[in-house]
Design an enzyme around this catalytic site. Structure first.
Site, PDB file in Angstrom:
ATOM      1  N   HIS A  46      45.964  52.888  40.584  1.00 50.91           N
ATOM      2  CA  HIS A  46      45.098  53.844  41.276  1.00 50.91           C
ATOM      3  C   HIS A  46      44.072  54.469  40.332  1.00 50.91           C
ATOM      4  O   HIS A  46      44.248  54.480  39.110  1.00 50.91           O
ATOM      5  CB  HIS A  46      45.953  54.920  41.944  1.00 50.91           C
ATOM      6  CG  HIS A  46      46.566  54.424  43.227  1.00 50.91           C
ATOM      7  ND1 HIS A  46      47.098  55.247  44.175  1.00 50.91           N
ATOM      8  CD2 HIS A  46      46.704  53.169  43.724  1.00 50.91           C
ATOM      9  CE1 HIS A  46      47.537  54.535  45.203  1.00 50.91           C
ATOM     10  NE2 HIS A  46      47.321  53.268  44.937  1.00 50.91           N
ATOM     11  N   GLU A  48      43.275  57.497  39.716  1.00 44.95           N
ATOM     12  CA  GLU A  48      43.769  58.610  38.899  1.00 44.95           C
ATOM     13  C   GLU A  48      44.504  58.071  37.674  1.00 44.95           C
ATOM     14  O   GLU A  48      44.334  58.567  36.559  1.00 44.95           O
ATOM     15  CB  GLU A  48      44.732  59.489  39.713  1.00 44.95           C
ATOM     16  CG  GLU A  48      44.113  60.189  40.903  1.00 44.95           C
ATOM     17  CD  GLU A  48      44.243  59.380  42.191  1.00 44.95           C
ATOM     18  OE1 GLU A  48      44.113  58.142  42.143  1.00 44.95           O
ATOM     19  OE2 GLU A  48      44.463  59.988  43.253  1.00 44.95           O
ATOM     20  N   ALA A 150      18.098  44.135  64.429  1.00 44.79           N
ATOM     21  CA  ALA A 150      16.714  44.124  63.941  1.00 44.79           C
ATOM     22  C   ALA A 150      15.822  43.979  65.165  1.00 44.79           C
ATOM     23  O   ALA A 150      16.084  43.156  66.044  1.00 44.79           O
ATOM     24  CB  ALA A 150      16.519  42.952  62.995  1.00 44.79           C
ATOM     25  N   SER A 164      15.441  31.733  68.728  1.00 51.37           N
ATOM     26  CA  SER A 164      15.880  32.413  67.515  1.00 51.37           C
ATOM     27  C   SER A 164      14.641  32.941  66.798  1.00 51.37           C
ATOM     28  O   SER A 164      13.712  32.184  66.519  1.00 51.37           O
ATOM     29  CB  SER A 164      16.621  31.403  66.633  1.00 51.37           C
ATOM     30  OG  SER A 164      17.037  32.033  65.470  1.00 51.37           O
ATOM     31  N   ARG A 180      26.713  43.749  55.324  1.00 47.92           N
ATOM     32  CA  ARG A 180      27.788  42.763  55.542  1.00 47.92           C
ATOM     33  C   ARG A 180      28.847  42.893  54.456  1.00 47.92           C
ATOM     34  O   ARG A 180      30.045  42.800  54.720  1.00 47.92           O
ATOM     35  CB  ARG A 180      27.214  41.340  55.544  1.00 47.92           C
ATOM     36  CG  ARG A 180      26.400  41.057  56.796  1.00 47.92           C
ATOM     37  CD  ARG A 180      25.873  39.641  56.787  1.00 47.92           C
ATOM     38  NE  ARG A 180      25.131  39.345  58.006  1.00 47.92           N
ATOM     39  CZ  ARG A 180      24.635  38.160  58.306  1.00 47.92           C
ATOM     40  NH1 ARG A 180      24.789  37.150  57.485  1.00 47.92           N
ATOM     41  NH2 ARG A 180      23.984  37.982  59.430  1.00 47.92           N
ATOM     42  N   THR A 192      24.228  34.299  71.133  1.00 50.09           N
ATOM     43  CA  THR A 192      23.655  34.327  69.777  1.00 50.09           C
ATOM     44  C   THR A 192      24.216  33.179  68.948  1.00 50.09           C
ATOM     45  O   THR A 192      23.480  32.499  68.224  1.00 50.09           O
ATOM     46  CB  THR A 192      23.953  35.691  69.104  1.00 50.09           C
ATOM     47  OG1 THR A 192      23.286  36.701  69.840  1.00 50.09           O
ATOM     48  CG2 THR A 192      23.486  35.722  67.663  1.00 50.09           C
ATOM     49  N   ASP A 196      21.191  30.889  67.870  1.00 49.69           N
ATOM     50  CA  ASP A 196      20.776  31.066  66.469  1.00 49.69           C
ATOM     51  C   ASP A 196      21.500  30.118  65.508  1.00 49.69           C
ATOM     52  O   ASP A 196      21.043  29.897  64.394  1.00 49.69           O
ATOM     53  CB  ASP A 196      21.051  32.502  66.001  1.00 49.69           C
ATOM     54  CG  ASP A 196      20.119  33.519  66.664  1.00 49.69           C
ATOM     55  OD1 ASP A 196      19.261  33.083  67.455  1.00 49.69           O
ATOM     56  OD2 ASP A 196      20.252  34.722  66.389  1.00 49.69           O
ATOM     57  N   LEU A 200      26.496  33.706  59.420  1.00 52.53           N
ATOM     58  CA  LEU A 200      27.262  34.968  59.453  1.00 52.53           C
ATOM     59  C   LEU A 200      28.097  35.168  58.188  1.00 52.53           C
ATOM     60  O   LEU A 200      29.285  35.476  58.263  1.00 52.53           O
ATOM     61  CB  LEU A 200      28.164  35.025  60.705  1.00 52.53           C
ATOM     62  CG  LEU A 200      27.476  34.854  62.064  1.00 52.53           C
ATOM     63  CD1 LEU A 200      28.508  34.866  63.193  1.00 52.53           C
ATOM     64  CD2 LEU A 200      26.443  35.959  62.305  1.00 52.53           C
ATOM     65  N   GLY A 290      23.993  39.709  70.348  1.00 52.95           N
ATOM     66  CA  GLY A 290      22.661  40.123  70.782  1.00 52.95           C
ATOM     67  C   GLY A 290      22.692  41.239  71.808  1.00 52.95           C
ATOM     68  O   GLY A 290      23.588  42.086  71.809  1.00 52.95           O
TER      69      GLY A 290
END
Ligand code: NAP
Length: 358
Positions: A46, A48, A150, A164, A180, A192, A196, A200, A290
């Site tokens: 961890h 710490e 977008a 696309s 991402r 999509t 497209d 991904l 989409g």
């Protein structure tokens, strides 16, 4: 120093899920930085503990700035509260409690009982934003859902439903890859995937602990067996949710390594989809469209964050799909209102980020 502990924590993005981002900075009695640490899941140590190890004896009488409440239970690692107390830390400065109801507040309590001065609340909003995915996971018991699209200035996400269209600039594209990188899964609709043929993938160039999981909501199984997502399952998992009874297509996709999850309600049941992803330890989902998928998540109010990337052009016309479909709001009161809206210029585009106010 609290900000510095948040910066250290942020260095763990892509390396901690389904655990939280944690950073720690230790200062000596006279305020000098003597140790720092970032939690990384696979290192099994961890933040710490890393910071204390670096600080050594200089930690005695000093302050630990930690981005999230130190844990107080024996898990894969010994309790951090014990390590801080044994190292002689006099003060712990920490913005927020752990959101896990099973442990929340216990770390602070143990530290206080041992005589450590505990200061909380400083930069609490920033600390909560940093761990927004982990907090959602514990409080809502489902993955954090981030809708990203977008669009043109008039809110169109392509030139036509079967077309696309690259909307964003290169600079905004870099931002998308960073988004991402900071999520466990990416999700799109069947249309999509068919139109497209996207890959991904996380192309941020940054290392991640687990590959980005690709999720497609596709009742009619329009995702081709020759698509990129079906042909690259060795590099990154692909999951399709469907209610299709086309056994042959399901077999073909399965042979390519795609996980096809068939249920009666199929991909239309977003709660089922999110619960299935939760059971796979997926803490966050970036929904990339989409139109119909975005609309379904908005209608169901299953959205925790929105990022819209607006390009400086107008498409117009009646056929170019709008960003958000679904049923839509019947009054402005029931529209999805966003809080804490943040607007930035990225290259030639404008990036708007906000949080739904329900
Ligand atoms: N600019 C951007 O950010 C961006 C991003 C992505 C896509 N796009 C563009 O958007 C267009 C595609 O948008 P689209 O609306 O036609 O397709 P979509 O949202 O990708 O897919 C819609 C389809 O998903 C299926 N689906 C499965 N579960 C669903 C659910 N819970 N709710 C709603 N639908 C569900 C439905 O078909 P079944 O019932 O058959 O499964 C539905 O027809 C393309 O032109 C693409 O290029 C743009």
């Amino acid at each position: 120093m609290t900000r510095r502990s948040l910066d250290r924590a942020a260095e763990g993005i892509g390396h901690v899920s389904p655990n939280p981002l944690v950073g720690c900075v230790i200062t000596s009695r006279n305020g000098e930085i003597v140790g720092e640490g970032t939690y990384i899941y696979d290192n099994l140590i961890h933040a710490e503990a890393i910071a204390l190890e670096k600080a050594g004896e200089k930690a005695r009488g000093g302050t630990a700035f930690v981005s999230l409440e130190p844990h107080d239970h024996h898990g894969k690692t010994p309790p951090c509260t014990e390590a801080l107390i044994n190292a002689g830390i006099a003060r712990v400065v920490c913005p927020i409690e752990d959101p896990n109801p099973l442990v929340s507040g216990r770390g602070f309590e143990t530290l206080r009982k041992a005589g450590v001065d505990v200061v909380t609340g400083l930069l609490a909003d920033e600390a909560a934003r940093l761990n927004e995915q982990f907090i959602c996971w514990h409080q809502k018991k489902r993955p954090f859902v981030h809708l990203k699209l977008a669009m043109s200035l008039d809110g169109r996400i392509s030139l036509g439903k079967s077309v696309s269209t690259a909307i964003s600039s290169e600079a905004a594209g870099v931002r998308v890859q960073d988004l991402r990188h900071s999520h466990d899964a990416i999700l799109v609709g069947g249309n999509t995937a068919a139109v497209d043929n996207p890959s991904l993938t996380d192309r941020s160039g940054k290392k991640r602990r687990r590959p980005l999981v690709r999720v497609i909501l596709d009742n009619r199984l329009r995702t081709s067996v020759d698509s990129i997502v079906a042909s690259t399952t060795a590099a990154a998992p692909t999951i399709i949710f469907t209610n299709s009874e086309d056994g042959r297509k399901i077999d073909e996709l399965t042979e390519k390594g795609v996980s096809v999850i068939v249920s009666e309600t199929g991909a239309r049941d977003l709660k089922f989809v999110l619960e299935s992803l939760r059971q796979m330890d997926i803490q966050s989902v970036l929904v990339e469209g989409g139109t119909e998928i975005a609309g379904a998540f908005v209608d169901a109010r299953l959205i925790d964050k929105v990022t819209l990337i607006a390009a400086p052009f107008i498409v117009g016309g009646h056929t170019a799909p709008v960003a958000i479909g679904g049923n839509g709001a019947r009054s402005l009161e029931t529209a999805l209102h966003l809080n804490d809206l943040f607007v930035e210029n990225v290259g030639r585009d404008v990036v708007l980020t906000g949080y739904p106010s329900f």
